[in-house]
Write a protein that holds these residues in place. Structure first.
Motif, PDB file in Angstrom:
ATOM      1  N   ALA A  31       1.014  -1.219   0.335  1.00 55.64           N
ATOM      2  CA  ALA A  31       0.579  -0.242   0.058  1.00 55.64           C
ATOM      3  C   ALA A  31       0.709   0.699  -0.446  1.00 55.64           C
ATOM      4  O   ALA A  31       1.605   1.436   0.624  1.00 55.64           O
ATOM      5  N   ARG A  32       0.579   2.253  -0.470  1.00 52.81           N
ATOM      6  CA  ARG A  32       1.195   3.611  -0.972  1.00 52.81           C
ATOM      7  C   ARG A  32       0.670   4.381   0.697  1.00 52.81           C
ATOM      8  O   ARG A  32      -0.344   3.728   1.109  1.00 52.81           O
ATOM      9  N   ASP A  33       2.279   4.751   1.294  1.00 57.73           N
ATOM     10  CA  ASP A  33       1.660   5.424   2.804  1.00 57.73           C
ATOM     11  C   ASP A  33       2.065   6.721   2.217  1.00 57.73           C
ATOM     12  O   ASP A  33       2.408   7.547   1.559  1.00 57.73           O
ATOM     13  N   ALA A  34       0.052   7.392   3.118  1.00 58.18           N
ATOM     14  CA  ALA A  34      -0.623   8.393   2.801  1.00 58.18           C
ATOM     15  C   ALA A  34       1.452   9.563   3.676  1.00 58.18           C
ATOM     16  O   ALA A  34       0.778  10.970   3.411  1.00 58.18           O
ATOM     17  N   LEU A  46      -0.634  -2.062  -6.233  1.00 61.60           N
ATOM     18  CA  LEU A  46      -0.384  -0.944  -5.117  1.00 61.60           C
ATOM     19  C   LEU A  46      -1.549  -0.195  -5.144  1.00 61.60           C
ATOM     20  O   LEU A  46      -2.465  -0.301  -5.260  1.00 61.60           O
ATOM     21  N   LEU A  47      -1.705  -0.638  -3.422  1.00 54.04           N
ATOM     22  CA  LEU A  47      -3.262  -0.506  -2.319  1.00 54.04           C
ATOM     23  C   LEU A  47      -2.711   0.866  -2.431  1.00 54.04           C
ATOM     24  O   LEU A  47      -2.018   1.512  -2.204  1.00 54.04           O
ATOM     25  N   PRO A  48      -3.903   2.282  -2.417  1.00 58.59           N
ATOM     26  CA  PRO A  48      -3.898   3.132  -1.545  1.00 58.59           C
ATOM     27  C   PRO A  48      -4.429   3.366  -0.372  1.00 58.59           C
ATOM     28  O   PRO A  48      -4.561   2.207   0.308  1.00 58.59           O
ATOM     29  N   GLN A  80     -15.966   4.461 -15.487  1.00 57.88           N
ATOM     30  CA  GLN A  80     -16.321   3.063 -15.208  1.00 57.88           C
ATOM     31  C   GLN A  80     -16.290   1.727 -14.260  1.00 57.88           C
ATOM     32  O   GLN A  80     -16.805   0.650 -14.858  1.00 57.88           O
ATOM     33  N   ARG A  81     -16.471   2.398 -13.827  1.00 59.00           N
ATOM     34  CA  ARG A  81     -16.908   2.030 -11.454  1.00 59.00           C
ATOM     35  C   ARG A  81     -15.388   0.835 -11.622  1.00 59.00           C
ATOM     36  O   ARG A  81     -16.396  -0.358 -11.217  1.00 59.00           O
ATOM     37  N   ALA A  82     -14.131   0.718 -12.249  1.00 59.80           N
ATOM     38  CA  ALA A  82     -14.115  -0.018 -11.921  1.00 59.80           C
ATOM     39  C   ALA A  82     -13.136  -0.456 -10.719  1.00 59.80           C
ATOM     40  O   ALA A  82     -12.961   0.689 -10.140  1.00 59.80           O
ATOM     41  N   ASP A  83     -12.756  -1.476 -10.187  1.00 61.91           N
ATOM     42  CA  ASP A  83     -11.650  -1.503  -8.795  1.00 61.91           C
ATOM     43  C   ASP A  83     -10.666  -1.842  -9.700  1.00 61.91           C
ATOM     44  O   ASP A  83     -10.146  -2.195  -8.244  1.00 61.91           O
ATOM     45  N   LEU A  84     -10.420  -1.530 -10.934  1.00 62.63           N
ATOM     46  CA  LEU A  84      -8.583  -2.376 -10.819  1.00 62.63           C
ATOM     47  C   LEU A  84      -8.179  -1.380 -11.688  1.00 62.63           C
ATOM     48  O   LEU A  84      -9.371  -1.641 -12.682  1.00 62.63           O
ATOM     49  N   LEU A 142       1.500   6.968  -9.257  1.00 69.74           N
ATOM     50  CA  LEU A 142       1.571   6.059  -8.066  1.00 69.74           C
ATOM     51  C   LEU A 142       1.713   7.274  -6.758  1.00 69.74           C
ATOM     52  O   LEU A 142       1.277   6.818  -5.648  1.00 69.74           O
ATOM     53  N   GLY A 143       1.590   8.245  -6.950  1.00 71.34           N
ATOM     54  CA  GLY A 143       1.270   8.758  -6.089  1.00 71.34           C
ATOM     55  C   GLY A 143      -0.064   9.476  -5.843  1.00 71.34           C
ATOM     56  O   GLY A 143      -0.790  10.184  -4.303  1.00 71.34           O
ATOM     57  N   GLN A 144      -0.859   9.384  -7.082  1.00 72.35           N
ATOM     58  CA  GLN A 144      -2.585  10.223  -6.420  1.00 72.35           C
ATOM     59  C   GLN A 144      -3.220   9.074  -6.368  1.00 72.35           C
ATOM     60  O   GLN A 144      -4.289   9.338  -6.780  1.00 72.35           O
ATOM     61  N   SER A 145      -3.339   7.732  -6.900  1.00 70.64           N
ATOM     62  CA  SER A 145      -3.995   6.919  -7.530  1.00 70.64           C
ATOM     63  C   SER A 145      -5.195   6.759  -6.325  1.00 70.64           C
ATOM     64  O   SER A 145      -5.071   6.434  -5.438  1.00 70.64           O
ATOM     65  N   THR A 146      -6.693   7.192  -6.316  1.00 71.48           N
ATOM     66  CA  THR A 146      -7.613   6.549  -5.309  1.00 71.48           C
ATOM     67  C   THR A 146      -8.064   5.446  -5.534  1.00 71.48           C
ATOM     68  O   THR A 146      -9.099   4.565  -4.948  1.00 71.48           O
ATOM     69  N   LEU A 147      -6.956   4.447  -6.744  1.00 73.01           N
ATOM     70  CA  LEU A 147      -7.667   3.060  -6.844  1.00 73.01           C
ATOM     71  C   LEU A 147      -6.523   2.285  -7.265  1.00 73.01           C
ATOM     72  O   LEU A 147      -5.312   2.251  -6.775  1.00 73.01           O
TER      73      LEU A 147
END
Length: 274
Positions: free
Chosen positions: A113-116, A138-140, A235-239, A263-268
């Motif tokens: 996961a990305r570290d906020a 990579l997860l948000p 598109q309501r994608a979850d990946l 890499l720095g901003q994705s919410t998916l």
């Protein structure tokens, strides 16, 4: 994807740090290896009391090492309680991309996961993507979504990296309910060797038993990252599956680009392959 490697900085909350990876391992019937990396102690120089300071740093690092190794049995027991059929625990010293350059050869997918709380997190994540040698999921930050990806968006611009990412995602595509190709600006065909055969992504997917819809993306360059993310959400994608650093790594790193932005901003969740 029979062997997943999950990286987290901490081992004080198994669910928060490895919960998604465990659920994905159960979903895929895969083995799960948890990984904790502690830093190599840095030697201070030119400061009064440097020797004492280094001794304190070394003691702290060695305690981190001892604690990390001691957590192994608890991780394996927790993973098996989640339904993971086989689990292991790895501890290493150094920077993540150097460690993963070696460990990546033993696994099929890296989950992290990305570290906020880390400024410019895309810098370290970019190094990991470039050097780990395997696909990166990579997860948000603090992602709580399901491990079943019902709708998967494929970022497609005709590059080798994009196709490599799509190929790596095949086990997930086979389980998805809906696949959407987000077709961006294709790379200049004159940049390719003239005798290479043409490639039809839809035919490739159909050969693997996957049917996909097509959605065009007009933006390119710095605008491509936000446009891909917006289109995936619409598109309501979850990946979102995409290649990493489709143009030269140096130009994208210095000037910006889709990989750097996401890499720095994705919410998916992202599945990336360099």
């Amino acid at each position: 994807m029979n062997d997943l490697l999950a990286l987290a900085d901490r081992h004080d909350d198994w669910e928060a740090n490895f919960g998604f990876a465990a659920r994905l391992a159960v979903h895929l019937g895969a083995r799960l290896t948890g990984l904790n990396i502690y830093p190599t102690p840095a030697v201070p120089s030119g400061l009064y009391g440097a020797a004492d300071t280094f001794a304190m740093i070394l003691e702290s690092v060695r305690k981190a090492e001892t604690d990390a190794y001691a957590a192994g049995d608890a991780f394996i027991a927790w993973a098996k309680a989640q339904g993971v059929h086989a689990a292991a625990w790895q501890v290493a010293e150094g920077n993540p991309w150097t460690v993963l350059q070696r460990l990546g050869n033993r696994h099929d997918l890296l989950v992290m996961a990305r570290d906020a709380g880390v400024a410019d997190s895309h810098v370290e994540l970019g190094q990991i993507l470039l050097h780990c040698g395997l696909p990166l999921l990579l997860l948000p930050p603090a992602w709580k979504g399901p491990a079943q990806f019902d709708c998967i968006a494929l970022a497609w611009n005709g590059t080798v990296e994009a196709l490599r990412a799509i190929h790596a995602a095949q086990p997930l595509l086979q389980r998805a309910r809906r696949i959407v190709i987000l077709r961006g600006e294709l790379r200049d065909t004159y940049a390719e060797i003239g005798w290479l055969p043409p490639f039809d992504l839809n035919a490739y997917l159909a050969f693997h038993g996957v049917q996909a819809e097509m959605q065009g993306i007009a933006e390119s360059g710095d605008a491509a990252g936000p446009a891909l993310l917006e289109a995936a959400h619409l598109q309501r994608a979850d990946l979102l599956v995409m290649g990493g650093y489709g143009r030269s790594r140096f130009s994208e790193w210095m000037l910006g680009g889709a990989t750097r932005h996401l890499l720095g901003q994705s919410t998916l969740p992202l599945l990336l392959r360099h």
